[in-house]
Design an enzyme around this catalytic site. Structure first.
Site, PDB file in Angstrom:
ATOM      1  N   GLU A  52     -14.435 -92.415 -27.658  1.00  0.00           N
ATOM      2  CA  GLU A  52     -15.651 -93.510 -27.385  1.00  0.00           C
ATOM      3  C   GLU A  52     -16.565 -92.463 -26.811  1.00  0.00           C
ATOM      4  O   GLU A  52     -16.675 -91.893 -25.869  1.00  0.00           O
ATOM      5  CB  GLU A  52     -15.041 -94.338 -26.104  1.00  0.00           C
ATOM      6  CG  GLU A  52     -15.758 -95.555 -25.984  1.00  0.00           C
ATOM      7  CD  GLU A  52     -16.516 -95.010 -24.470  1.00  0.00           C
ATOM      8  OE1 GLU A  52     -17.703 -94.780 -24.563  1.00  0.00           O
ATOM      9  OE2 GLU A  52     -16.205 -95.838 -23.439  1.00  0.00           O
ATOM     10  N   CYS A  71     -21.033 -96.597 -19.961  1.00  0.00           N
ATOM     11  CA  CYS A  71     -21.282 -96.567 -21.297  1.00  0.00           C
ATOM     12  C   CYS A  71     -21.660 -97.944 -22.001  1.00  0.00           C
ATOM     13  O   CYS A  71     -22.108 -97.903 -23.090  1.00  0.00           O
ATOM     14  CB  CYS A  71     -20.000 -95.967 -21.901  1.00  0.00           C
ATOM     15  SG  CYS A  71     -18.381 -97.160 -21.365  1.00  0.00           S
TER      16      CYS A  71
END
Lengths: 484, 484
Positions: A224, A261
């Site tokens: 990720e 994120c």
């Protein structure tokens, strides 16, 4: 000096034992990890605070999130239906006769987990990747993050205590404290590693992905990595809700100094007086953010560099910025650019990890669509709009859906619910494989593979596949979901 | 000259339309393809026979398998539950308030499919990969196999007729006839390609996998490549059932001149008088196989080469071989080697594509385990054993389970049932991703990714996720499977 070969051999040997541990005991092990972490809450929050500059309230919340994740996976494993048992009964009358075929998910083997610097608990040592690996029945080798090395070690000690209390194989969980990229490469390249979980920078995740694919036997990597989480503000809501939107999204941009994120780094809207007013209110909200130290010097320096690069691009102007930052602090900023300039400059799509966001002003709907079409894969996309807005912009929402793993209406992208329906993933470069998620119970699917058993005697089958369904799980039997 | 850029642009544009086609219409399209192929059965079987040397009975059976696969995916799509709808309801009372989150699987985009030479219908142009791509709602670009170029074109014409009859977007299916590796590389490297399906050689599949990972935006490749499908013969069944086993497995080794990815190329057993007797019977069965032409000159030459290489390795001796082969025919062979020699020579693990099998004779159970542990990933592993055998060899069966996607008791590995529980996959190098299958309804999972919708108005949601469940599908709602 870390002996990677020894570590992976121990992990592979532990896997042969751990994969046979009954689900109820595996669940108890996950709960024991949660309990050991909870028991160390105060020292853990203290050391994490020293290492990451994150405030105690945030760290306490994150520690609770971490233990909740472990409990979620414990419940998933105890309930048992996650193995996706499918049974197709024999049919001796078909031509040729159809055999009895039954499949389920089984763990792949030792997995190497690289934690994120921005979540020292929830996405690190005993975070979501580790919890999902252990829930799957796989063993884990954790590469401790050097930015919170002591926190990582202490969490690992908690996990070791849980291993002892629940009599799990000693090397079910291992921890590598040695810093540096070389050791990470060695772990991923070792022949006995079977999978990799990573949360962090694009450069880091992509490097591990490449190593894994260069192996003689490539292995799956779920990394990720990078997302700017575009938010589309539609006209009607800008007219009606500018102040509330500014407060909500200003808070999202600056939350935790923007070190998420899912931070909304790109805002897209049509030119209008309402937008100008909203931009001013949003700028005020971002500018008034109380300064706070970033996680570490490296992240702060990268922020200064990337923020500076953003602000010096053609056509970019500052709407508002926060107070001059002290050492290690980040200076929040809201900038704007016209869609025409945005569309010509890929640098404006690069993630600026920190409290920064760029408003892209479009002349018309076609330009909004062009901006959306120009974007790379994302973890999230958000629509701010009234019901009337949404009806008038179905085409924009469709474009957003094809961009990301999660599409959000009227809420900030920061805050990722840990549940069965969550998708924390998305097309490259958000992740290296859009078919999986790293948050929520489906995260377990990254570390398993289906195996089917053909014509087995009932007693030879794993309990999940035996005729009597001794585990009482949901199974797809001849096309019907049933617990019978 | 094929214009790859134009083809992928057309495919991407068609995808934007095709992905919105309601499930019932998509199902009707798949059935229309099946009907158009059925309507051309005679000419298709004729041309395929000319191009592949496969006999009419086999080709007729394979064509039926192909239309059945299309119908299976039509039923899957019409029933609708394959999208794995998961709904977590909002909880305004939790802290923080939990939003409504719903996820389902959505298609990824244009997929490039490379068919196999050994299944001109079932694993080629309108084979399982294509059927699963179209079922998922993705568009497909088929690279026609040069070894059955005319068959491929005629199947493509059938698909085009189905597109017209069911009013699908014209470029939902496209076909590239130009032969050569370069065009395959170009297709996989094109920025608009989003996935790759391949069935064939290790060299071919691995090359495509590497191209896909070298792209600026890597894409998933499911390549089904290389497997020698070990069969373990246990002592009690060798004593009791030698003749029947020899007939069954001899037939499996020579079926279709051994040109199957599930061909049993490795047989493992303990030294015993019963084994010697079985080996003789099996050798007779293999040696008496009626010669038949192989698919094409390239495959026949590779067989001659690889068979020759196998038979000249240290310690390898011939038990029995078939009649001297005429042009394009394959000479079947059963060879034997001691486990000690086998364990020292990796060449003995290489696939010999054709009617060849190697019996590995072990001195004891530990040597059997060592042989199993030395093997690479496989599509299948098989156990031949009585109930008493199986009870006495649980450790061997466990080793086999960790090797392969499908574990079979007392049946030959050739013959892959197309059903929900099938796994035609396995650890590398059997495939490039052991987490998926290329046969059975789960093959659809390769071409989709989960997307979650947070806080959407009900009317904005895809039907599969709407409150009233208008499609009547199975959904996981707050942890319970239900159609409500």
């Amino acid at each position: 000096m870390t002996d990677v070969n020894n570590i992976l051999q121990q992990s592979a040997a532990a896997f042969e034992e751990y994969k046979k541990v009954p689900a109820a005991e595996r669940a108890a092990f996950l709960e024991a990890i949660a309990a050991e972490i909870e028991a160390r809450r105060e020292p853990l929050v203290t050391v994490a605070g020293q290492e990451t500059n994150l405030p105690p309230a945030r760290l306490n919340g994150e520690l609770t999130r971490t233990t909740n994740q472990l409990k979620l996976f414990a419940n998933l494993v105890r309930e048992g239906s996650w193995v996706e048992a499918v049974i197709d009964s024999a049919n001796p009358n078909s031509t040729p006769a159809r055999p009895d075929i039954r499949k389920m998910l089984l763990p792949i083997g030792p997995v190497v987990v690289f934690g994120a610097s921005n979540f020292p608990f929830a996405f690190s040592t005993a975070g979501g990747d580790t919890a999902s690996v252990l829930a799957a029945g796989a063993t884990v080798v954790i590469k401790g993050h050097p930015a919170h090395a002591n926190t990582s070690l202490q969490v690992f000690e908690a996990m070791q205590a849980a291993i002892k209390k629940t009599n799990m194989p000693a090397y079910t969980v291992q921890h590598v404290a040695q810093p540096g990229n070389e050791i990470g490469k060695e772990l991923v390249m070792h022949p006995l590693a079977t999978g990799v979980g990573f949360t962090g920078s694009f450069a880091g995740g992509k490097a591990l992905f490449d190593y894994a694919n260069q192996r003689e036997r490539p292995i799956p990597v779920f990394a990720e990595m990078s997302s700017i989480n575009p938010v589309v503000f539609l006209p009607d809501t800008l007219e009606k809700n500018a102040a509330a939107l500014a407060q909500t999204f200003g808070g999202s941009v600056t939350l935790g100094m923007g070190q998420f994120c899912t931070n909304p780094g790109l805002l897209i809207a049509l030119r209008s007086p309402a937008l100008d007013q909203f931009a001013q209110l949003l700028g005020d909200a971002i500018g008034q953010c109380a300064p706070q130290k970033m996680l570490h010097g490296g992240i702060q320096q990268a922020y200064v560099h990337n923020r500076g690069q953003l602000l010096t691009q053609q056509g970019v102007s500052v709407i508002s910025e926060g107070a001059q930052a002290a050492e290690l602090e980040a200076q929040p900023v809201l900038a704007r650019v016209n869609a025409k300039d945005f569309l010509q400059n890929h640098i404006l799509q690069e993630e600026v990890f920190g409290p920064s966001s760029l408003l892209v002003v479009c002349e018309d709907k076609e330009e909004m669509k062009a901006v959306l079409k120009s974007l790379r894969g994302q973890l999230t996309t958000t629509i701010a709009g009234t019901e009337a807005d949404v009806k008038a912009h179905a085409d924009l929402i469709e474009l957003q859906t094809s961009l990301a793993g999660r599409v959000i209406l009227n809420a900030p992208p920061t805050g990722v619910e840990v549940c069965a329906a969550m998708v924390h993933g998305g097309p490259f470069p958000a992740t290296t494989d859009s078919r999986f998620t790293s948050v929520g119970s489906s995260a377990i699917k990254r570390w398993v593979r289906p195996v089917c058993f053909q014509g087995f005697f009932d007693g030879m089958l794993p309990p999940a596949l035996q005729h009597a369904n001794p585990l009482g799980i949901w199974r797809l039997v001849d096309g019907e979901f049933t617990k019978a």
